[in-house]
Design a protein around this motif. Structure first.
Motif, mmCIF file in Angstrom:
data_model
loop_
_atom_site.group_PDB
_atom_site.id
_atom_site.type_symbol
_atom_site.label_atom_id
_atom_site.label_comp_id
_atom_site.label_asym_id
_atom_site.label_seq_id
_atom_site.Cartn_x
_atom_site.Cartn_y
_atom_site.Cartn_z
ATOM 1 N N UNK A 127 0.826 -1.295 0.204
ATOM 2 C CA UNK A 127 -0.157 0.021 0.143
ATOM 3 C C UNK A 127 0.426 1.376 -0.022
ATOM 4 N N UNK A 128 0.579 2.435 -0.678
ATOM 5 C CA UNK A 128 1.000 3.304 -0.775
ATOM 6 C C UNK A 128 0.115 4.766 -0.063
ATOM 7 N N UNK A 129 -0.699 4.515 0.784
ATOM 8 C CA UNK A 129 -1.194 5.291 1.591
ATOM 9 C C UNK A 129 -0.725 5.009 2.923
ATOM 10 N N UNK A 130 -0.482 6.418 3.780
ATOM 11 C CA UNK A 130 0.867 5.676 4.456
ATOM 12 C C UNK A 130 -0.710 5.528 6.071
ATOM 13 N N UNK A 131 -1.710 5.913 5.922
ATOM 14 C CA UNK A 131 -3.071 5.858 7.221
ATOM 15 C C UNK A 131 -3.154 4.197 7.064
ATOM 16 N N UNK A 155 -9.155 -5.177 5.959
ATOM 17 C CA UNK A 155 -8.561 -5.277 5.356
ATOM 18 C C UNK A 155 -8.360 -6.634 4.314
ATOM 19 N N UNK A 156 -9.547 -7.676 4.996
ATOM 20 C CA UNK A 156 -9.122 -9.244 4.423
ATOM 21 C C UNK A 156 -10.964 -9.143 3.342
ATOM 22 N N UNK A 157 -12.177 -8.298 4.222
ATOM 23 C CA UNK A 157 -13.247 -8.270 3.433
ATOM 24 C C UNK A 157 -13.324 -7.578 2.542
ATOM 25 N N UNK A 158 -12.265 -6.276 3.018
ATOM 26 C CA UNK A 158 -12.582 -4.871 1.432
ATOM 27 C C UNK A 158 -11.143 -5.154 0.766
ATOM 28 N N UNK A 159 -10.900 -6.045 0.917
ATOM 29 C CA UNK A 159 -10.069 -6.377 -0.568
ATOM 30 C C UNK A 159 -9.693 -8.026 -0.790
ATOM 31 N N UNK A 160 -10.710 -7.984 -2.565
ATOM 32 C CA UNK A 160 -10.967 -9.934 -2.614
ATOM 33 C C UNK A 160 -9.666 -10.393 -2.720
ATOM 34 N N UNK A 161 -8.121 -9.647 -2.863
ATOM 35 C CA UNK A 161 -7.273 -11.353 -3.439
ATOM 36 C C UNK A 161 -6.439 -11.310 -2.062
ATOM 37 N N UNK A 162 -6.684 -10.358 -0.781
ATOM 38 C CA UNK A 162 -6.468 -10.416 0.312
ATOM 39 C C UNK A 162 -7.317 -11.567 1.858
ATOM 40 N N UNK A 163 -8.345 -11.624 0.769
ATOM 41 C CA UNK A 163 -9.265 -12.494 1.440
ATOM 42 C C UNK A 163 -9.356 -14.045 1.032
ATOM 43 N N UNK A 164 -8.685 -13.951 -0.632
ATOM 44 C CA UNK A 164 -8.380 -15.164 -1.223
ATOM 45 C C UNK A 164 -6.875 -16.006 -0.850
ATOM 46 N N UNK A 225 1.228 -14.551 -1.622
ATOM 47 C CA UNK A 225 0.109 -15.242 -3.224
ATOM 48 C C UNK A 225 -0.629 -13.317 -2.810
ATOM 49 N N UNK A 226 -0.701 -12.777 -2.182
ATOM 50 C CA UNK A 226 -0.973 -10.953 -2.215
ATOM 51 C C UNK A 226 0.492 -10.665 -2.618
ATOM 52 N N UNK A 227 1.159 -10.965 -2.208
ATOM 53 C CA UNK A 227 2.377 -9.960 -3.163
ATOM 54 C C UNK A 227 3.199 -10.344 -4.709
ATOM 55 N N UNK A 228 2.150 -11.183 -4.529
ATOM 56 C CA UNK A 228 3.045 -12.048 -6.821
ATOM 57 C C UNK A 228 1.199 -11.634 -7.507
ATOM 58 N N UNK A 229 0.322 -11.472 -7.040
ATOM 59 C CA UNK A 229 -0.894 -10.928 -7.954
ATOM 60 C C UNK A 229 -1.509 -9.649 -7.952
ATOM 61 N N UNK A 230 -2.129 -9.107 -8.642
ATOM 62 C CA UNK A 230 -2.226 -7.439 -8.651
ATOM 63 C C UNK A 230 -3.166 -6.898 -7.549
ATOM 64 N N UNK A 231 -2.678 -5.919 -7.439
ATOM 65 C CA UNK A 231 -3.086 -5.196 -5.921
ATOM 66 C C UNK A 231 -3.531 -3.956 -6.897
ATOM 67 N N UNK A 232 -5.084 -4.103 -5.685
ATOM 68 C CA UNK A 232 -5.618 -2.380 -6.202
ATOM 69 C C UNK A 232 -5.863 -2.074 -5.283
ATOM 70 N N UNK A 233 -5.152 -1.230 -4.721
ATOM 71 C CA UNK A 233 -5.306 0.497 -3.595
ATOM 72 C C UNK A 233 -6.998 0.835 -3.835
ATOM 73 N N UNK A 234 -7.331 0.316 -2.072
ATOM 74 C CA UNK A 234 -8.565 0.824 -1.796
ATOM 75 C C UNK A 234 -9.082 2.888 -2.125
ATOM 76 N N UNK A 235 -10.418 2.742 -2.826
ATOM 77 C CA UNK A 235 -10.702 4.405 -2.412
ATOM 78 C C UNK A 235 -9.930 4.877 -1.118
ATOM 79 N N UNK A 236 -9.836 6.159 -1.559
ATOM 80 C CA UNK A 236 -9.276 6.805 -0.255
ATOM 81 C C UNK A 236 -10.283 7.029 0.940
ATOM 82 N N UNK A 237 -11.907 7.418 0.043
ATOM 83 C CA UNK A 237 -12.637 7.808 1.778
ATOM 84 C C UNK A 237 -13.419 6.337 2.196
#
Length: 246
Positions: A127-131, A155-164, A225-237
């Motif tokens: 993640x690139x978001x400091x918070x 983290x896991x529920x908002x991000x599909x690849x983390x849950x997988x 798995x998370x490191x080597x799959x595409x990562x999509x940052x969550x929206x700032x809000x």
């Protein structure tokens, strides 16, 4: 189940109670009706399902030692989310009192927690978001200590690849725990602080080593798995909502 029912009761109170007195009567009525419904109906129903779950897991353990750790490793997060792990406590304490170890609940949930730790740790790096990085650090530490809720909900529920990743890592780690017949010798929270509970009373270190390997496998599979799959940052809000930052 009780919280789900309460959401409808609260909605009904907001609809039928005049706004001028809603702040006074709505909480009281909501709490009272929810408590009555929980005690008379939802509590007994939930307890029944819990007993069925516990009996089913005990039956599966009798068929093969690896099935339950595999299932709890893969889906332990969902069991915890529903509060189903509390129904396994009596089984665990009974096993510790009779045979001296727990081979049903703790090994699988250990794999589940360490898999979540690995997946969230990968988010911490990517993640690139400091918070969100700060939140992920805290969530990974608590998951490693056996408290999965921050990592699960934030983290896991908002991000599909983390849950997988968490499901996959927990399944592989749980499978190893089951195949090697890894057990807990004490009733403790399944995390890194539980390592002393891996030590066998007879002084051998086989179970201890298998416990460490279970943790490493669960963490590594989910992390990679998370490191080597595409990562999509969550929206700032959404990140702001999760981290409660103003």
């Amino acid at each position: 189940m009780i919280i789900w029912a309460q959401s409808y009761i609260e909605r009904a109170c907001k609809q039928f109670i005049p706004e001028i007195v809603r702040g006074i009567f709505s909480p009281v009525i909501t709490l009272s009706l929810t408590a009555i419904l929980g005690i008379l109906l939802l509590g007994p129903v939930g307890n029944l399902f819990g007993n069925i779950l516990g009996g089913a897991l005990a039956w599966l353990t009798g068929i093969s030692s690896w099935i339950v750790p595999l299932l709890l490793g893969a889906f332990g997060l969902f069991v915890v989310m529903a509060g189903g792990h509390y129904t396994l406590f009596p089984i665990t304490t009974q096993l510790l009192a009779t045979v001296g170890y727990d081979n049903i609940m703790s090994p699988g949930l250990l794999a589940s927690n360490l898999a979540l730790t690995g997946a969230v740790a990968a988010v911490l790096i990517k993640t690139k978001n400091r918070e969100y990085r700060s939140y992920s650090l805290s969530a990974s530490v608590t998951a490693a200590l056996g408290v999965s809720q921050p990592g699960l909900y934030g983290v896991a529920l908002p991000m599909k690849n983390v849950l997988i990743a968490s499901v996959l890592g927990g399944a592989v780690g749980g499978l190893y725990a089951g195949i090697t017949q890894f057990v807990f010798y004490a009733f403790v929270n399944p995390g890194i602080a539980a390592i002393p509970a891996f030590i066998s009373p007879d002084g051998t270190f086989t179970n201890f080593i298998n416990g460490i390997i279970t943790m490493v496998i669960s963490f590594a599979v989910a992390f990679l798995y998370v490191m080597f799959t595409p990562y999509n940052e969550l929206p700032a809000d959404q990140i702001k909502e999760i981290t409660s930052e103003d």
